[in-house]
Design a protein around this motif. Structure first.
Motif, PDB file in Angstrom:
ATOM      1  N   ARG A 171       0.832  -1.204   0.000  1.00  0.00           N
ATOM      2  CA  ARG A 171       0.000   0.000   0.000  1.00  0.00           C
ATOM      3  C   ARG A 171       0.870   1.258   0.000  1.00  0.00           C
ATOM      4  N   ALA A 174       2.309   1.787  -3.448  1.00  0.00           N
ATOM      5  CA  ALA A 174       1.296   2.304  -4.369  1.00  0.00           C
ATOM      6  C   ALA A 174       1.032   3.790  -4.131  1.00  0.00           C
ATOM      7  N   GLN A 175       0.991   4.222  -2.871  1.00  0.00           N
ATOM      8  CA  GLN A 175       0.761   5.632  -2.577  1.00  0.00           C
ATOM      9  C   GLN A 175       1.924   6.503  -3.043  1.00  0.00           C
ATOM     10  N   ASN A 177       3.858   5.776  -5.502  1.00  0.00           N
ATOM     11  CA  ASN A 177       3.774   5.768  -6.958  1.00  0.00           C
ATOM     12  C   ASN A 177       2.791   6.813  -7.468  1.00  0.00           C
ATOM     13  N   GLU A 178       1.691   7.027  -6.744  1.00  0.00           N
ATOM     14  CA  GLU A 178       0.708   8.023  -7.148  1.00  0.00           C
ATOM     15  C   GLU A 178       1.204   9.450  -6.972  1.00  0.00           C
ATOM     16  N   LEU A 179       2.185   9.662  -6.104  1.00  0.00           N
ATOM     17  CA  LEU A 179       2.689  11.009  -5.831  1.00  0.00           C
ATOM     18  C   LEU A 179       3.856  11.409  -6.734  1.00  0.00           C
ATOM     19  N   LEU A 182       4.180  13.752 -12.665  1.00  0.00           N
ATOM     20  CA  LEU A 182       3.646  13.093 -13.847  1.00  0.00           C
ATOM     21  C   LEU A 182       4.611  13.128 -15.025  1.00  0.00           C
ATOM     22  N   ALA A 185       7.358  10.498 -14.058  1.00  0.00           N
ATOM     23  CA  ALA A 185       6.967   9.231 -13.437  1.00  0.00           C
ATOM     24  C   ALA A 185       7.539   8.013 -14.159  1.00  0.00           C
ATOM     25  N   ARG A 189      10.024   5.524 -12.226  1.00  0.00           N
ATOM     26  CA  ARG A 189       9.651   4.115 -12.027  1.00  0.00           C
ATOM     27  C   ARG A 189      10.725   3.191 -12.597  1.00  0.00           C
TER      28      ARG A 189
END
Length: 356
Positions: A171, A174-175, A177-179, A182, A185, A189
């Motif tokens: 979790r 994933a959080q 990764n969302e931050l 853009l 990203a 990654r």
């Protein structure tokens, strides 16, 4: 529209400075959290595998935590006291070992060991120096360990922190990764995946190799009857993450002790040598290819420098974060070199000709 490169470098530089400053300011209190994160990172693949066979994340975490606590308690009760006892005994017996070496050289090389010779003076003071300095070192290590890693940290904080981090690891990833920005990203990654591959190969793979080799060396040396075999095997396994250094240091120490203990029993001295030769064959042909892989991406010299620099700056916590930081810098440096090779700064006139 993306931010200019200068502003991006400024923001990333500020973030790196804040991280290092926080690490320096909080180095005395974040030890249990760093240990908990490191243990959770190592155990996350085990939890994922248990989930794939039907465990829920909670029960997978509970099972791993119980097994880890059981192993830790058994180690603390059965292995650690013996290791400390052998380490202290090895330090205390150093003067006698130096005296025996002096007598051995005097019998076979009398001219080399004349009164007043440099070799004789060196050997005379060597044992006493090792005893005094080694005793101070062990006492300092034990005192600092007890002040930093007290009973509450070991028994309560680290398992609790590890449990919650392991429970929420996917979790949290994933959080984060969302931050990610853009615009960057995909690159972040990609770099994060390379860093994770490097750390997984080194920390999980090489850590397992060190554990297996340390256990093998310690058990084999103890079965031969070598004094201090447990501590010698532990040291050899602990530093096996540096290629050949573990076998060379551990082998030299074990053979030196075997010469004094088994002098005249050449088969016993040969058995000690065979143990380390077999350990190198096991590591090079089976353990490292299977558990680590062919390319880790951490050069031994770079690794030693990172451990030394971060240990000096941030103490024990710095040594814990040295490997992840070194791996991250290595991946980013390789990415920067690849970008540089594609830039006009590197290609010069060739880039203009290709564009035309």
């Amino acid at each position: 529209m993306a931010l200019p490169v200068q502003q991006q470098l400024k923001y990333w530089g500020i973030a790196a400075a804040v991280f290092l400053g926080a690490l320096w300011l909080l180095s005395g209190v974040i030890l249990p959290f760093v240990l908990g994160m490191a243990i959770a990172y190592m155990l996350d693949p085990v939890a994922d595998r248990l989930e794939r066979i039907g465990f829920s994340r909670v029960w997978a975490t509970v099972t791993i935590t119980c097994m880890a606590i059981l192993v830790f308690v058994l180690m603390a009760l059965l292995v650690v006291p013996t290791m400390v006892e052998q380490a202290l005994a090895l330090v205390n017996v150093a003067p006698q070992l130096a005296h025996d070496l002096q007598a051995f050289l005097t019998d076979r090389f009398p001219s080399l060991m004349d009164n007043g010779s440099a070799v004789r003076r060196t050997l005379t003071g060597l044992g006493e120096t090792i005893q005094s300095r080694g005793g101070e070192l062990l006492n300092g290590v034990l005192a600092s360990a007890m002040s930093l890693i007290n009973v509450v940290v070991l028994v309560v904080l680290v398992p609790v922190i590890t449990f919650y981090l392991l429970l929420d690891w996917d979790r949290m990833v994933a959080q984060i990764n969302e931050l990610l920005p853009l615009d960057h990203a995909p690159v972040v990654r990609n770099l994060a995946g390379q860093i994770d591959d490097t750390l997984a190969a080194f920390i999980r793979g090489q850590g397992t190799v060190c554990l297996i080799l340390g256990t093998y060396y310690a058990v084999a040396l103890m079965l031969t009857g070598l004094q201090f075999g447990l501590i010698v095997g532990f040291v050899a396994g602990l530093i096996s993450f540096i290629p050949y250094v573990g076998a060379l240091v551990g082998g030299a120490l074990a053979l030196g002790l075997a010469v004094f203990q088994f002098w005249g029993e050449w088969w016993m001295i040969g058995a000690v040598a065979v143990i380390f030769f077999a350990g190198q064959m096991l590591e090079g042909n089976i353990l490292t290819p299977k558990l680590v892989g062919s390319s880790v991406g951490l050069h031994p010299v770079w690794l030693i420098f990172a451990l030394t620099a971060f240990g000096t700056l941030f103490g024990f916590v710095g040594m814990l974060v040295a490997v992840p930081v070194a791996a991250s810098i290595g991946v980013i440096a390789r990415y920067g070199i690849a970008q540089y090779r594609q830039s006009r700064l590197y290609r010069g006139l060739a880039a203009r000709q290709d564009d035309s």
